[in-house]
Design an enzyme around this catalytic site. Structure first.
Site, PDB file in Angstrom:
ATOM      1  N   HIS A 109      -3.028   7.677   6.703  1.00 32.11           N
ATOM      2  CA  HIS A 109      -1.950   8.517   6.163  1.00 32.11           C
ATOM      3  C   HIS A 109      -2.520   9.812   5.578  1.00 32.11           C
ATOM      4  O   HIS A 109      -1.966  10.898   5.793  1.00 32.11           O
ATOM      5  CB  HIS A 109      -1.180   7.791   5.036  1.00 32.11           C
ATOM      6  CG  HIS A 109      -0.055   6.929   5.508  1.00 32.11           C
ATOM      7  ND1 HIS A 109       1.009   7.400   6.241  1.00 32.11           N
ATOM      8  CD2 HIS A 109       0.178   5.606   5.339  1.00 32.11           C
ATOM      9  CE1 HIS A 109       1.849   6.403   6.505  1.00 32.11           C
ATOM     10  NE2 HIS A 109       1.358   5.299   5.956  1.00 32.11           N
TER      11      HIS A 109
ATOM     12  N   GLN B 278       2.665  10.038   1.799  1.00 32.63           N
ATOM     13  CA  GLN B 278       3.998   9.476   2.040  1.00 32.63           C
ATOM     14  C   GLN B 278       5.014   9.920   0.985  1.00 32.63           C
ATOM     15  O   GLN B 278       6.228   9.885   1.224  1.00 32.63           O
ATOM     16  CB  GLN B 278       3.940   7.941   2.022  1.00 32.63           C
ATOM     17  CG  GLN B 278       3.135   7.351   3.176  1.00 32.63           C
ATOM     18  CD  GLN B 278       3.054   5.854   3.085  1.00 32.63           C
ATOM     19  OE1 GLN B 278       2.163   5.330   2.410  1.00 32.63           O
ATOM     20  NE2 GLN B 278       3.954   5.160   3.739  1.00 32.63           N
TER      21      GLN B 278
ATOM     22  N   GLY C 161       0.853  -1.190   0.000  1.00 27.56           N
ATOM     23  CA  GLY C 161       0.000   0.000   0.000  1.00 27.56           C
ATOM     24  C   GLY C 161       0.885   1.235   0.000  1.00 27.56           C
ATOM     25  O   GLY C 161       2.047   1.157   0.406  1.00 27.56           O
TER      26      GLY C 161
ATOM     27  N   HIS D   8      -5.096   1.689   7.021  1.00 32.83           N
ATOM     28  CA  HIS D   8      -3.747   2.204   7.273  1.00 32.83           C
ATOM     29  C   HIS D   8      -3.459   3.358   6.312  1.00 32.83           C
ATOM     30  O   HIS D   8      -2.906   4.393   6.704  1.00 32.83           O
ATOM     31  CB  HIS D   8      -2.728   1.069   7.066  1.00 32.83           C
ATOM     32  CG  HIS D   8      -1.293   1.493   7.207  1.00 32.83           C
ATOM     33  ND1 HIS D   8      -0.507   1.106   8.259  1.00 32.83           N
ATOM     34  CD2 HIS D   8      -0.512   2.256   6.416  1.00 32.83           C
ATOM     35  CE1 HIS D   8       0.710   1.636   8.116  1.00 32.83           C
ATOM     36  NE2 HIS D   8       0.734   2.337   6.995  1.00 32.83           N
ATOM     37  N   GLU D   9      -3.871   3.213   5.034  1.00 37.88           N
ATOM     38  CA  GLU D   9      -3.587   4.253   4.023  1.00 37.88           C
ATOM     39  C   GLU D   9      -4.465   5.482   4.219  1.00 37.88           C
ATOM     40  O   GLU D   9      -3.988   6.613   4.076  1.00 37.88           O
ATOM     41  CB  GLU D   9      -3.774   3.691   2.605  1.00 37.88           C
ATOM     42  CG  GLU D   9      -2.934   2.461   2.271  1.00 37.88           C
ATOM     43  CD  GLU D   9      -1.462   2.600   2.614  1.00 37.88           C
ATOM     44  OE1 GLU D   9      -0.818   1.568   2.834  1.00 37.88           O
ATOM     45  OE2 GLU D   9      -0.962   3.748   2.692  1.00 37.88           O
TER      46      GLU D   9
ATOM     47  N   CYS E 148       5.349   0.086   8.210  1.00 40.13           N
ATOM     48  CA  CYS E 148       5.038   1.266   7.396  1.00 40.13           C
ATOM     49  C   CYS E 148       6.293   1.687   6.638  1.00 40.13           C
ATOM     50  O   CYS E 148       7.380   1.767   7.222  1.00 40.13           O
ATOM     51  CB  CYS E 148       4.558   2.415   8.294  1.00 40.13           C
ATOM     52  SG  CYS E 148       4.107   3.884   7.367  1.00 40.13           S
ATOM     53  N   LEU E 149       6.128   1.980   5.363  1.00 38.42           N
ATOM     54  CA  LEU E 149       7.285   2.376   4.559  1.00 38.42           C
ATOM     55  C   LEU E 149       7.866   3.702   5.055  1.00 38.42           C
ATOM     56  O   LEU E 149       9.017   4.035   4.787  1.00 38.42           O
ATOM     57  CB  LEU E 149       6.875   2.487   3.083  1.00 38.42           C
ATOM     58  CG  LEU E 149       6.406   1.157   2.474  1.00 38.42           C
ATOM     59  CD1 LEU E 149       5.858   1.366   1.081  1.00 38.42           C
ATOM     60  CD2 LEU E 149       7.497   0.104   2.479  1.00 38.42           C
TER      61      LEU E 149
END
Ligand code: K2U
Ligand code: ZN
Length: 164
Positions: free
Chosen positions: A136, A50, A45, A132-133, A90-91
């Protein structure tokens, strides 16, 4: 084109993304770069926040073969039920994993990359990823859901990393 991913504790990760006015060529190019960046990471994702693009765009692919791309523009969760606990990463917060509780079943309304409105239901990892996205896009990181003590330790570690 690969896009640089913002890293915690970068304040820009706390920006609230704006709704997309029109799914025009600029947005389509941004979506394409986000998919490339996500697959390269690799990740399942990626939210526009991000990659320092503050509009409400998310790309996801939770399939094993990485051949089921899903793009959600101006996503809204319209129903949610159940509960699932998942060890999230998480990236934007590398090398940190924590268990997070979220809704297990959700119904989402969004625009696709052609600007068409659609609704979908999701559960398990797909539901976790969508939540989760969307977090963000609202400037929320999965680490905000963990205990204050764990957050304190993580901040110290991140600051030590920054000083190195
Ligand atoms: O940073 C991100 O938003 C990408 C996240 C998305 C995600 C986090 C937790 C649970 C589901 C999705 C991931 O770090 S992508 C990396 C990854 C790869 C395989 C499985 C889980 C996470
Ligand atoms: Zn993330």
């Amino acid at each position: 084109m690969l896009l640089p991913i913002l890293c915690y504790p970068d304040k820009k990760l706390r920006t609230i993304a704006k709704p997309v006015e029109a799914v025009n060529d600029a947005i389509k190019t941004q979506v394409k770069s986000m998919f490339e960046t996500m697959y390269d990471a690799p990740g399942i994702g990626l939210a526009a926040t991000q990659v320092d693009f503050h509009q409400r765009v998310i790309v996801i692919d939770v399939s094993d073969e990485q051949d089921q791309p899903l793009c959600l523009i101006n996503p809204e969760i319209i129903e949610k039920s159940g509960e699932i606990e998942w060890e999230e990463g998480c990236l934007s917060v590398p090398n940190y994993y924590e268990s997070v509780k979220r809704a297990n079943d959700i119904k989402v309304r969004a625009l696709d990359q052609n600007g068409e409105e659609f609704e979908m239901e999701a559960s398990e990892i797909l539901a976790v990823c969508i939540q989760h996205e969307i977090d963000h896009l609202n400037g929320i990181l999965f680490v905000d859901h963990i205990s204050k003590l764990k957050q304190k330790r993580l901040k110290e570690k991140a600051n030590k990393q920054a000083r190195l």
